[in-house]
Write a protein that holds these residues in place. Structure first.
Motif, mmCIF file in Angstrom:
data_model
loop_
_atom_site.group_PDB
_atom_site.id
_atom_site.type_symbol
_atom_site.label_atom_id
_atom_site.label_comp_id
_atom_site.label_asym_id
_atom_site.label_seq_id
_atom_site.Cartn_x
_atom_site.Cartn_y
_atom_site.Cartn_z
ATOM 1 N N ALA A 1 34.161 -40.182 -13.369
ATOM 2 C CA ALA A 1 33.695 -39.433 -14.540
ATOM 3 C C ALA A 1 32.465 -38.593 -14.188
ATOM 4 N N LYS A 2 31.554 -39.155 -13.380
ATOM 5 C CA LYS A 2 30.359 -38.412 -12.963
ATOM 6 C C LYS A 2 30.759 -37.225 -12.066
ATOM 7 N N GLU A 3 31.730 -37.464 -11.180
ATOM 8 C CA GLU A 3 32.227 -36.409 -10.290
ATOM 9 C C GLU A 3 32.845 -35.276 -11.120
ATOM 10 N N ALA A 4 33.673 -35.637 -12.102
ATOM 11 C CA ALA A 4 34.322 -34.635 -12.962
ATOM 12 C C ALA A 4 33.278 -33.841 -13.739
ATOM 13 N N GLN A 5 32.234 -34.532 -14.197
ATOM 14 C CA GLN A 5 31.174 -33.844 -14.936
ATOM 15 C C GLN A 5 30.454 -32.851 -14.016
ATOM 16 N N GLY A 6 30.198 -33.248 -12.786
ATOM 17 C CA GLY A 6 29.539 -32.356 -11.830
ATOM 18 C C GLY A 6 30.361 -31.109 -11.566
ATOM 19 N N MET A 7 31.666 -31.290 -11.407
ATOM 20 C CA MET A 7 32.556 -30.143 -11.178
ATOM 21 C C MET A 7 32.566 -29.213 -12.396
ATOM 22 N N LEU A 8 32.587 -29.790 -13.588
ATOM 23 C CA LEU A 8 32.584 -29.002 -14.822
ATOM 24 C C LEU A 8 31.293 -28.197 -14.934
ATOM 25 N N GLU A 9 30.164 -28.845 -14.667
ATOM 26 C CA GLU A 9 28.875 -28.150 -14.756
ATOM 27 C C GLU A 9 28.788 -27.017 -13.734
ATOM 28 N N MET A 10 29.368 -27.233 -12.551
ATOM 29 C CA MET A 10 29.374 -26.191 -11.526
ATOM 30 C C MET A 10 30.211 -24.995 -11.997
ATOM 31 N N LYS A 11 31.351 -25.280 -12.612
ATOM 32 C CA LYS A 11 32.224 -24.215 -13.114
ATOM 33 C C LYS A 11 31.526 -23.433 -14.231
ATOM 34 N N ILE A 12 30.860 -24.157 -15.143
ATOM 35 C CA ILE A 12 30.123 -23.506 -16.235
ATOM 36 C C ILE A 12 29.024 -22.616 -15.666
ATOM 37 N N SER A 13 28.288 -23.133 -14.693
ATOM 38 C CA SER A 13 27.200 -22.370 -14.082
ATOM 39 C C SER A 13 27.719 -21.090 -13.423
#
Length: 157
Positions: A52-64
């Motif tokens: 879940a933490k990994e998925a959140q990191g990927m999502l935040e990177m995509k948003i950025s």
């Protein structure tokens, strides 16, 4: 250093909608998944929490990345474009000199490219090869299978 990218008004609107979806829908889902995994106990051996933490990191990177793209996005005023040469947003009718097949493509930004609807990226080999050409010119384009020759038949908006 970030590069400026050009969009149609429609393409920019889609990009903004996707960014809003990621922020308003996907971000809360990621936080919820982390909270649920955290409630399951010991975090040192909790694979669900790590995922879940990994998925959140990927999502935040995509948003950025999308926010950066939007910050550098420019809308092209189609009424000001010259139709004597192939430019971004040009609708180009070309003829393959090898097989005589005629095709019509619209050159668009990379994120708006969709071959099924006849939109190719200005960064694609064919897109790059057509840029700057005029009606009657023959574009020799290096593609993975060799060199293709396309005659420019018509340029419009």
């Amino acid at each position: 250093m970030s590069k400026v990218s050009y969009y149609t008004a429609e393409g920019l609107k889609k990009l903004r909608e996707e960014l809003n979806y990621l922020k308003d829908i996907e971000r809360p889902k990621a936080s919820q998944a982390i909270a649920e995994a955290r409630d399951k106990g010991d975090l040192s051996e909790n694979a669900e929490y790590d995922a879940a933490k990994e998925a959140q990191g990927m999502l935040e990177m995509k948003i950025s990345k999308m926010e950066e793209t939007l910050a550098n996005a420019r809308v092209i005023d189609e009424s000001q474009l010259d139709t004597s040469k192939v430019l971004a947003l040009s609708k180009v009718k070309i003829k393959n000199q090898t097989n005589g097949m005629e095709m019509t493509y619209t050159l668009v930004a990379e994120s708006e490219a969709d071959l099924a609807s006849g939109k190719i990226s200005v960064n694609s080999p064919i897109g790059k090869g057509l840029l700057g050409k005029s009606v009657g010119d023959v574009a020799e384009i290096q593609v993975p299978s060799g060199i293709m020759k396309f005659e420019i038949l018509e340029i419009s908006r």
